[in-house]
Design a protein around this motif. Structure first.
Motif, PDB file in Angstrom:
ATOM      1  N   GLY A 238     -37.357  20.778 -27.681  1.00 34.92           N
ATOM      2  CA  GLY A 238     -37.442  19.666 -26.760  1.00 34.92           C
ATOM      3  C   GLY A 238     -38.000  20.018 -25.411  1.00 34.92           C
ATOM      4  N   ASP A 239     -38.244  21.330 -25.124  1.00 37.24           N
ATOM      5  CA  ASP A 239     -38.815  21.679 -23.834  1.00 37.24           C
ATOM      6  C   ASP A 239     -40.178  20.999 -23.703  1.00 37.24           C
ATOM      7  OD1 ASP A 239     -36.619  23.193 -23.277  1.00 37.24           O
ATOM      8  OD2 ASP A 239     -37.589  25.136 -23.712  1.00 37.24           O
ATOM      9  N   SER A 246     -47.942  18.340 -28.514  1.00 35.10           N
ATOM     10  CA  SER A 246     -47.166  17.094 -28.607  1.00 35.10           C
ATOM     11  C   SER A 246     -46.472  16.737 -27.301  1.00 35.10           C
ATOM     12  CB  SER A 246     -46.113  17.219 -29.720  1.00 35.10           C
ATOM     13  OG  SER A 246     -45.210  18.285 -29.446  1.00 35.10           O
ATOM     14  N   GLY A 247     -46.565  17.612 -26.317  1.00 32.46           N
ATOM     15  CA  GLY A 247     -45.936  17.352 -25.013  1.00 32.46           C
ATOM     16  C   GLY A 247     -44.549  17.933 -24.902  1.00 32.46           C
ATOM     17  N   HIS A 248     -43.943  18.283 -26.032  1.00 33.36           N
ATOM     18  CA  HIS A 248     -42.637  18.918 -25.985  1.00 33.36           C
ATOM     19  C   HIS A 248     -42.559  19.942 -27.112  1.00 33.36           C
ATOM     20  CE1 HIS A 248     -42.070  15.707 -28.950  1.00 33.36           C
ATOM     21  NE2 HIS A 248     -41.131  16.482 -29.479  1.00 33.36           N
ATOM     22  N   HIS A 249     -41.645  20.892 -26.970  1.00 27.97           N
ATOM     23  CA  HIS A 249     -41.513  21.994 -27.931  1.00 27.97           C
ATOM     24  C   HIS A 249     -40.758  21.515 -29.159  1.00 27.97           C
ATOM     25  CE1 HIS A 249     -40.251  26.372 -28.812  1.00 27.97           C
ATOM     26  NE2 HIS A 249     -41.534  26.198 -29.131  1.00 27.97           N
ATOM     27  N   GLU A 331     -39.191  26.472 -36.863  1.00 35.82           N
ATOM     28  CA  GLU A 331     -39.002  25.022 -36.920  1.00 35.82           C
ATOM     29  C   GLU A 331     -38.173  24.690 -38.145  1.00 35.82           C
ATOM     30  OE1 GLU A 331     -42.389  22.475 -36.785  1.00 35.82           O
ATOM     31  OE2 GLU A 331     -43.164  23.300 -34.895  1.00 35.82           O
ATOM     32  N   VAL A 332     -37.320  23.667 -37.971  1.00 33.47           N
ATOM     33  CA  VAL A 332     -36.520  23.173 -39.087  1.00 33.47           C
ATOM     34  C   VAL A 332     -36.875  21.697 -39.255  1.00 33.47           C
ATOM     35  CG1 VAL A 332     -34.196  22.757 -39.983  1.00 33.47           C
ATOM     36  CG2 VAL A 332     -34.651  24.799 -38.600  1.00 33.47           C
ATOM     37  N   ARG A 333     -37.259  21.304 -40.505  1.00 30.25           N
ATOM     38  CA  ARG A 333     -37.699  19.935 -40.772  1.00 30.25           C
ATOM     39  C   ARG A 333     -36.906  19.370 -41.957  1.00 30.25           C
ATOM     40  NH1 ARG A 333     -43.088  18.293 -38.995  1.00 30.25           N
ATOM     41  NH2 ARG A 333     -43.880  19.798 -37.458  1.00 30.25           N
ATOM     42  N   THR A 338     -38.728  16.929 -37.396  1.00 29.83           N
ATOM     43  CA  THR A 338     -38.152  18.151 -36.854  1.00 29.83           C
ATOM     44  C   THR A 338     -36.740  17.885 -36.335  1.00 29.83           C
ATOM     45  OG1 THR A 338     -39.105  17.699 -34.681  1.00 29.83           O
ATOM     46  CG2 THR A 338     -40.423  19.026 -36.217  1.00 29.83           C
ATOM     47  N   VAL A 339     -35.901  18.937 -36.406  1.00 26.97           N
ATOM     48  CA  VAL A 339     -34.547  18.902 -35.840  1.00 26.97           C
ATOM     49  C   VAL A 339     -34.388  20.128 -34.975  1.00 26.97           C
ATOM     50  CG1 VAL A 339     -33.585  17.597 -37.781  1.00 26.97           C
ATOM     51  CG2 VAL A 339     -33.543  20.092 -37.819  1.00 26.97           C
ATOM     52  N   ASP A 340     -33.327  20.177 -34.162  1.00 23.75           N
ATOM     53  CA  ASP A 340     -33.111  21.312 -33.269  1.00 23.75           C
ATOM     54  C   ASP A 340     -32.675  22.520 -34.091  1.00 23.75           C
ATOM     55  OD1 ASP A 340     -32.538  23.075 -31.294  1.00 23.75           O
ATOM     56  OD2 ASP A 340     -30.997  21.842 -30.312  1.00 23.75           O
TER      57      ASP A 340
END
Length: 352
Positions: A238-239, A246-249, A331-333, A338-340
């Motif tokens: 989310g950073d 995409s503008g965020h991590h 990454e977890v999808r 995507t999720v944290d």
């Protein structure tokens, strides 16, 4: 032709033969009666008899007409009949016999040889020139044969030289290719050994170091495992910022030295492995429930397909793709969204 002149004085002869018998009469010592009384001794004549001379002229004429004629087919030659004193002369029997032989049409051997030589001389006026011509032709033929043999030998030597040169060139090319191949194999072996040594060194260092992000070593819990060890968390899910398209991590970054082992967080199977643009080299691990875990920016991939277990090394940390340093982007999808990753790992009992 018969003669009507009386016999010489002092010579008693037999009855003269009839007309026309002179051509067949051949007096010998038995048929001629011995001489009585006074008689003359005729001096031997030198050379051939008159009849032989006439016959010789006939032979030369026959030779000039086309060659030596045999006794059977030679044309009749006019001769003169010898006189009785010539026939009965005691010292000239050989001449009379020669004349009789000439009148009978039988040429003597010397005359025949002379005629043959005349034929040869008249038939080949340039015999010496012809012989010279044949000798020159033979010499030219031998010279041509020698030159042809020399050319054949030169061509054979040239072919052998060309073949030898081709073999030498091929051997040199094969040797050079072998040297290049050996050098490439040596370089590849050295690179593989260096990579293996670097990986072993990174693994040893990761086991000894402690991280500030809460994971000194890779931990496992209930069949789950942290994705790497000796890491530092540098970017969270989310950073925001300009570094991400995409503008965020969309993942969690584990900064670690290049070559640090990357492990499967749980049991599943590798469904994709390869280059993926800004992600660099990426491995996609699919778990049993369908969740996908993406391992990005890898320097190498140890497993590219098939099942893996929790904690099994599937790759190594790297800096491929769009990065500012060596790290693992995880990454977890679920269902394509995507999720944290940090919350997902913590929920499975892992202390990140």
């Amino acid at each position: 032709m018969a003669s009507n002149s009386p016999a010489p004085e002092g010579i008693d002869v037999q009855e003269a033969p009839g007309a026309g018998a002179w051509g067949e009469w051949n007096p010998t010592e038995d048929s001629a009666r011995p001489l009585r009384g006074k008689h003359r001794v005729l001096k031997p004549r030198g050379g051939l008899a008159r009849s032989s001379t006439v016959l010789g002229v006939g032979v030369i004429a026959a030779v000039g007409a086309g060659g030596i004629a045999t006794a059977q087919d030679r044309p009749q030659v006019a001769i003169s009949v010898p006189s009785i004193p010539d026939l009965l002369g005691g010292g000239d029997h050989s001449g009379a016999a020669a004349a009789q032989a000439d009148s009978a049409g039988v040429p003597r051997q010397a005359d025949a040889q002379h005629g043959q030589q005349a034929v040869q001389t008249q038939g080949h006026p340039d015999a010496g020139e012809a012989l010279r011509h044949r000798i020159l032709q033979q010499a030219e033929s031998q010279q041509d044969a020698a030159e042809a043999q020399a050319r054949a030998d030169a061509e054979r030597v040239a072919r052998e030289s060309a073949a030898q040169e081709a073999r030498s060139q091929k051997e040199a090319a094969d040797k050079e290719a072998e040297e290049v191949r050996a050098a490439a194999e040596k370089a590849a072996a050295e690179k593989a050994a260096a990579d293996q040594a670097a990986a072993a060194q990174a693994q040893t260092k990761g086991a000894a170091d402690t991280g500030s992000g809460g994971g000194a070593t890779a931990k496992s819990s209930g069949g789950w495992s942290l994705p790497t060890s000796s890491y530092t968390l540098t970017s969270h899910y989310g950073d925001s910022g300009s570094m991400w398209s995409s503008g965020h991590h969309t993942g969690l970054d584990f900064a670690a030295p290049t070559g640090t082992p990357v492990k499967a967080v749980g049991g599943g199977k590798v469904i994709s492995a390869g280059w993926s643009g800004a992600y660099g080299y990426r491995i996609v691990l699919q778990l049993a429930d369908g969740t996908e875990v993406w391992y990005c920016h890898l320097s190498s991939m140890a497993v590219t397909s098939g099942p893996v277990g929790a904690g099994e090394t599937i790759g190594r940390v790297g800096a491929t793709g769009n990065v500012t340093g060596a790290h693992l982007h995880l990454e977890v999808r679920k269902g394509g969204a995507t999720v944290d990753p940090l919350a997902w790992l913590t929920a499975r009992g892992l202390d990140v």
